[in-house]
Enzyme design. Structure first.
Site, PDB file in Angstrom:
ATOM      1  N   ARG A 197      22.630 -27.422  25.537  1.00  0.00           N
ATOM      2  CA  ARG A 197      23.575 -27.526  24.436  1.00  0.00           C
ATOM      3  C   ARG A 197      23.820 -29.003  24.157  1.00  0.00           C
ATOM      4  NH1 ARG A 197      26.241 -30.634  27.063  1.00  0.00           N
ATOM      5  NH2 ARG A 197      27.758 -30.582  25.382  1.00  0.00           N
ATOM      6  N   GLY A 198      24.598 -29.270  23.097  1.00  0.00           N
ATOM      7  CA  GLY A 198      24.779 -30.659  22.661  1.00  0.00           C
ATOM      8  C   GLY A 198      23.802 -30.903  21.514  1.00  0.00           C
ATOM      9  N   ALA A 199      24.319 -31.475  20.412  1.00  0.00           N
ATOM     10  CA  ALA A 199      23.532 -31.537  19.176  1.00  0.00           C
ATOM     11  C   ALA A 199      22.146 -32.187  19.339  1.00  0.00           C
ATOM     12  CB  ALA A 199      24.356 -32.230  18.100  1.00  0.00           C
ATOM     13  N   ARG A 207      21.798 -21.603  16.547  1.00  0.00           N
ATOM     14  CA  ARG A 207      23.160 -22.137  16.426  1.00  0.00           C
ATOM     15  C   ARG A 207      23.266 -22.854  15.079  1.00  0.00           C
ATOM     16  NH1 ARG A 207      25.641 -25.034  21.483  1.00  0.00           N
ATOM     17  NH2 ARG A 207      27.520 -24.177  20.495  1.00  0.00           N
ATOM     18  N   GLN A 258      32.973 -27.815  28.952  1.00  0.00           N
ATOM     19  CA  GLN A 258      31.940 -28.868  28.981  1.00  0.00           C
ATOM     20  C   GLN A 258      32.491 -30.162  29.563  1.00  0.00           C
ATOM     21  OE1 GLN A 258      32.562 -26.927  26.318  1.00  0.00           O
ATOM     22  NE2 GLN A 258      30.744 -26.546  25.091  1.00  0.00           N
ATOM     23  N   ASP A 271      28.513 -33.004  15.904  1.00  0.00           N
ATOM     24  CA  ASP A 271      27.446 -32.023  15.662  1.00  0.00           C
ATOM     25  C   ASP A 271      26.900 -32.130  14.245  1.00  0.00           C
ATOM     26  OD1 ASP A 271      29.164 -30.818  17.969  1.00  0.00           O
ATOM     27  OD2 ASP A 271      27.158 -29.928  18.061  1.00  0.00           O
ATOM     28  N   ASN A 313      32.734 -31.332  15.267  1.00  0.00           N
ATOM     29  CA  ASN A 313      32.473 -31.509  16.702  1.00  0.00           C
ATOM     30  C   ASN A 313      33.173 -30.367  17.437  1.00  0.00           C
ATOM     31  OD1 ASN A 313      31.297 -33.051  18.905  1.00  0.00           O
ATOM     32  ND2 ASN A 313      33.366 -33.642  19.461  1.00  0.00           N
ATOM     33  N   LYS A 314      33.062 -30.357  18.732  1.00  0.00           N
ATOM     34  CA  LYS A 314      33.590 -29.272  19.565  1.00  0.00           C
ATOM     35  C   LYS A 314      35.033 -28.929  19.217  1.00  0.00           C
ATOM     36  CE  LYS A 314      31.914 -27.215  21.809  1.00  0.00           C
ATOM     37  NZ  LYS A 314      31.423 -25.896  21.365  1.00  0.00           N
TER      38      LYS A 314
HETATM   39  O1  MRU Z   1      28.797 -26.172  22.014  1.00  0.00           O
HETATM   40  P1  MRU Z   1      28.177 -27.438  22.509  1.00  0.00           P
HETATM   41  O2  MRU Z   1      28.380 -27.678  23.963  1.00  0.00           O
HETATM   42  O3  MRU Z   1      26.733 -27.538  22.083  1.00  0.00           O
HETATM   43  O4  MRU Z   1      28.972 -28.563  21.727  1.00  0.00           O
HETATM   44  C1  MRU Z   1      28.660 -29.905  21.994  1.00  0.00           C
HETATM   45  C2  MRU Z   1      29.493 -30.860  21.245  1.00  0.00           C
HETATM   46  O5  MRU Z   1      30.340 -30.497  20.454  1.00  0.00           O
HETATM   47  C3  MRU Z   1      29.177 -32.314  21.429  1.00  0.00           C
HETATM   48  O6  MRU Z   1      30.322 -33.092  21.342  1.00  0.00           O
HETATM   49  C4  MRU Z   1      28.204 -32.746  20.321  1.00  0.00           C
HETATM   50  O7  MRU Z   1      27.126 -31.868  20.259  1.00  0.00           O
HETATM   51  C5  MRU Z   1      27.727 -34.119  20.497  1.00  0.00           C
HETATM   52  S1  MRU Z   1      26.568 -34.250  21.798  1.00  0.00           S
HETATM   53  C6  MRU Z   1      25.988 -35.824  21.868  1.00  0.00           C
END
Ligand code: MRU
Length: 362
Positions: free
Chosen positions: A63-65, A106, A211, A252, A262-263
């Protein structure tokens, strides 16, 4: 400082060593670190097909963009090797199908779609079918290498914005685990730590996936960076009563006007930071910027299963018939963001479009 806050002592870490890798591409296979088991178990599992990569993204093993963009690119490299095809048209149809499958995992992080489109440009150029598998692998490796370089640039640019002895607050995980390596928001913290500028980091727990508590804390631990975990609802109190020099988060998707997805919980944090006059920085590579989406209202917000809110590691917290909502992201309006730290420079959100519209996203 209230006596209830225990200051963490400096820990000995693995500074100088490479950060942990969310995935590894070896011998034509993608080994994915199972992030759902961190920090208790460090276990990589093999993906041999694009379908396995799609599942790893959808189920948040990775996970993470930026990381999901990279993984999807390798997913297409795998798709090209999955079986033999009768003719080039059947091969291209298979790649298109794989792209659709990976793109349906996603919806919020634009890096996923950016990486898939970049990969698809290769087969749209109609090279000989025999060359395509090799070209796709090379492109995925290029996306991987560029993301690490971008994160380092972001880290260096962001570190310059922090004062000496900085106390930083971050949300979710925007670290090595969320990228090809190094991280965006955590990359800034990493670079600032290397310059001796970090005093300590507050890490939002980040319900419901944790996270922050599981992943960011684990990364900081390994770097020897002092940190303390906050449940998300403690941030207001800390910003009011403690010295916090900056809030730094990842992204994201950043719309053309600077509105940033973002999250979930990032928006509340931005409101709190604004109220307490604490600078609020977003750190992200150009692959997270979506100039085709004019404002945050156009960013699709992923709704995940209510079960993920109602249970923690399989343990049900709420009454049996309880219902819950689970928007996985929120949008922070541009006016709450002090600056966006990119691999192409640090911009006020209002300047993002004019500064980046000419920038070629490879
Ligand atoms: O749901 P996730 O864990 O994929 O969400 C991740 C985030 O929101 C991060 O802050 C974002 O992707 C930036 S990662 C460099």
């Amino acid at each position: 400082m209230p006596s209830t806050i225990r200051r963490p002592g400096l820990k000995r870490g693995r500074q100088g060593k490479s950060p942990v890798q969310a995935y590894r591409w070896r011998n034509g296979r993608l080994a994915v670190l199972e992030q759902r088991e961190l920090p208790r178990h460090v276990r990589y599992f093999q993906c041999r097909t694009h379908g396995q990569v799609a599942r790893a993204i959808r189920d948040m093993s990775i996970r993470g963009a930026p990381a999901i963009g990279c993984a999807a690119a390798f997913g297409l490299a795998l798709a090209a090797r999955e079986r033999a095809f009768k003719n080039p048209a059947a091969f291209i149809a298979h790649l298109e199908e794989a792209k659709k499958h990976l793109g349906a995992t996603r919806p919020t992080a634009v890096n996923l779609f950016w990486a898939l489109e970049r990969m698809a440009r290769l087969w749209k150029k109609s090279p000989p079918a025999a060359d395509l598998a090799h070209l796709l692998e090379r492109e995925a490796l290029a996306i991987h290498a560029e993301d690490i370089a971008s994160c380092r640039t972001i880290g260096d640019a962001g570190a310059k914005l922090l004062p000496r002895n900085a106390v930083v607050l971050t949300h979710c995980n925007a670290g090595a685990l969320a990228t090809a390596g190094y991280g965006t928001a955590v990359g800034v913290i990493r670079s600032a730590q290397a310059r001796g500028k970090i005093k300590s980091v507050y890490v939002d727990e980040t319900r419901p996936y944790l996270q922050g508590a599981r992943l960011t804390a684990w990364e900081l631990e390994q770097e020897g960076i002092p940190y303390e975990i906050l449940t998300d609802n403690m941030a207001g109190h800390i910003l009011k009563t403690e010295k916090v020099d900056a809030v730094i988060v990842g992204a994201d998707r950043i719309a053309a006007n600077g509105d940033t997805a973002n999250k979930i919980g990032t928006y509340s944090l931005a409101v709190l930071a604004h109220y307490h006059r604490v600078p609020f920085y977003v750190a992200a590579p150009l692959s997270t910027v979506d100039l085709a989406t004019s404002t945050g209202a156009g960013i699709p917000i992923e709704e995940r299963s209510a079960e993920e809110v109602l249970t923690v590691r399989g343990l049900r917290l709420a009454p049996a018939d309880a219902r819950a909502r689970h928007p996985a992201f929120d949008v922070t309006p541009a006016r709450l963001i002090t600056a966006i730290i990119t691999d192409r420079g640090v911009f006020a959100p209002a300047k993002l479009h004019s500064k980046l519209k000419g920038a070629r996203v490879p």
